[in-house]
Write a protein that holds these residues in place. Structure first.
Motif, mmCIF file in Angstrom:
data_model
loop_
_atom_site.group_PDB
_atom_site.id
_atom_site.type_symbol
_atom_site.label_atom_id
_atom_site.label_comp_id
_atom_site.label_asym_id
_atom_site.label_seq_id
_atom_site.Cartn_x
_atom_site.Cartn_y
_atom_site.Cartn_z
ATOM 1 N N TRP A 65 0.846 -1.196 0.000
ATOM 2 C CA TRP A 65 0.000 0.000 0.000
ATOM 3 C C TRP A 65 0.876 1.239 0.000
ATOM 4 N N LYS A 66 0.278 2.358 -0.287
ATOM 5 C CA LYS A 66 0.967 3.649 -0.185
ATOM 6 C C LYS A 66 0.082 4.652 0.529
ATOM 7 N N ALA A 67 0.709 5.468 1.343
ATOM 8 C CA ALA A 67 0.026 6.636 1.899
ATOM 9 C C ALA A 67 0.391 7.808 0.997
ATOM 10 N N VAL A 110 8.115 12.518 -9.923
ATOM 11 C CA VAL A 110 8.810 11.645 -8.968
ATOM 12 C C VAL A 110 8.862 12.289 -7.584
ATOM 13 N N GLU A 111 8.835 11.442 -6.566
ATOM 14 C CA GLU A 111 8.910 11.936 -5.188
ATOM 15 C C GLU A 111 9.639 10.925 -4.310
ATOM 16 N N CYS A 112 10.347 11.450 -3.298
ATOM 17 C CA CYS A 112 11.163 10.624 -2.396
ATOM 18 C C CYS A 112 10.327 10.186 -1.199
ATOM 19 N N GLU A 113 10.422 8.900 -0.866
ATOM 20 C CA GLU A 113 9.624 8.385 0.243
ATOM 21 C C GLU A 113 10.415 7.367 1.068
ATOM 22 N N VAL A 114 10.040 7.238 2.328
ATOM 23 C CA VAL A 114 10.573 6.152 3.150
ATOM 24 C C VAL A 114 9.567 4.998 3.057
ATOM 25 N N VAL A 143 11.558 5.735 -4.450
ATOM 26 C CA VAL A 143 11.061 6.848 -5.262
ATOM 27 C C VAL A 143 9.738 6.378 -5.847
ATOM 28 N N GLU A 144 8.711 7.182 -5.648
ATOM 29 C CA GLU A 144 7.443 6.873 -6.294
ATOM 30 C C GLU A 144 7.317 7.709 -7.558
ATOM 31 N N ILE A 145 6.886 7.075 -8.635
ATOM 32 C CA ILE A 145 6.568 7.796 -9.865
ATOM 33 C C ILE A 145 5.050 7.887 -9.893
ATOM 34 N N GLY A 237 4.670 8.206 1.860
ATOM 35 C CA GLY A 237 4.249 9.492 1.272
ATOM 36 C C GLY A 237 5.434 10.390 0.963
ATOM 37 N N GLY A 238 5.276 11.189 -0.074
ATOM 38 C CA GLY A 238 6.351 12.067 -0.535
ATOM 39 C C GLY A 238 6.784 13.053 0.549
ATOM 40 N N ILE A 239 8.089 13.134 0.759
ATOM 41 C CA ILE A 239 8.655 14.060 1.743
ATOM 42 C C ILE A 239 8.674 15.466 1.153
#
Ligand code: OOG
Ligand code: MG
Length: 267
Positions: A65-67, A110-114, A143-145, A237-239
């Motif tokens: 899943w993703k938040a 693109v976004e950086c996530e833990v 990284v989420e696209i 979630g994207g930082i």
């Protein structure tokens, strides 16, 4: 969050087919609330559930899943103030350092996530960040696209939830670490595009602590009658805000303590 469903079963199926068409054939559609202005967040999740069932029936495997919309930068960028969740499948996963095609995407960012990998199942309501940390096997950088299927990347919460939180592709990489060996609030991240720094942030941007976002996700899942299974891969979630990419761009996300995640984009 109200999970009230107001749409008829026919409308849920109709909207699911509209979103599925836009996702699989990579074209933009108007946000769903243009036609259904009274659509609720619960309606959005009903469409998302229908979409998930179709993908699973077609042989896609859910991996987690993703938040989303869990940081101020993302909420401001998208004009939304409530987090959302979406599902992730094996078809969305891409290897680290790979070339990712934009041919089957509308307008990727693109976004950086833990990311967290769970060792035990979590069940809400009432899930806390401490519960999440106790249930976590390890964390890794990702990284989420994202790729909203809505024209101009403009939407509201019911629409984006129906579009599975703009999920498109994701890349996990770097170095997996045990959460207890890190201070997950203060991890810095720098994103480079074509060798230049384009955005940076710290993991506290995600609801004060990324584990809070996972707890929120578990509590939303409980409202939907589901749990977070052991073995799930979960993005918090994207930082930073999301950065647009096009063919020819290369991305490196450098995370403090967690190493880096890179990829390039091709036609
Ligand atoms: C919605 C998805 C947001 C995140 O990490 O905040 C998201 C969007 O911005 O299109 O994945
Ligand atoms: Mg995201």
């Amino acid at each position: 969050m109200s999970m009230n469903i107001t749409l008829s079963r026919e409308d849920v199926v109709r909207l699911c087919e509209r979103v599925e068409g836009a996702q699989t054939r990579a074209y933009a559609i108007p946000k769903l609330t243009d036609e259904y202005p009274n659509m609720t967040i619960g309606d959005g999740y009903a469409v998302q559930l229908e979409l998930r069932k179709r993908f699973l029936a077609a042989g896609h495997k859910q991996v987690g899943w993703k938040a989303g919309l869990t940081s101020k930068a993302k909420m401001i960028q998208m004009g939304v103030n409530v987090p959302s969740i979406g599902f992730l499948t094996d078809r969305m996963s891409r290897p680290e350092s790979s070339a990712i095609s934009t041919f089957d995407l509308v307008h990727p960012r693109v976004e950086c996530e833990v990311a967290f990998v769970m060792k035990t199942t979590l069940q809400g309501p009432g899930c806390t960040a401490a519960d999440v940390l106790a249930a976590t096997d390890y964390v890794l950088p990702a990284v989420e696209i994202i790729d909203s299927r809505f024209s101009g990347f403009k939407f509201d919460l019911p629409s984006v939830v129906a579009d599975n939180g703009s999920s498109a592709r994701f890349v996990g990489g770097g170095r997996a670490r045990y959460a207890e060996d890190l201070d997950l609030r203060t991890l810095g991240v720098v994103m480079e595009k074509n060798g230049e720094i384009v955005t940076m942030g710290a993991s506290a941007a995600v609801l004060g602590h990324p584990a809070e976002a996972i707890a929120m996700l578990v509590n939303i899942l409980a409202e939907l009658g589901e749990n977070l299974p052991a073995g799930s891969f979960v993005m918090s979630g994207g930082i930073t805000e999301a950065v647009a990419v096009k063919p020819g761009d290369s991305i490196v996300a450098r995370f403090q303590e967690l190493g880096s995640v890179s990829m390039r984009f091709v036609e």
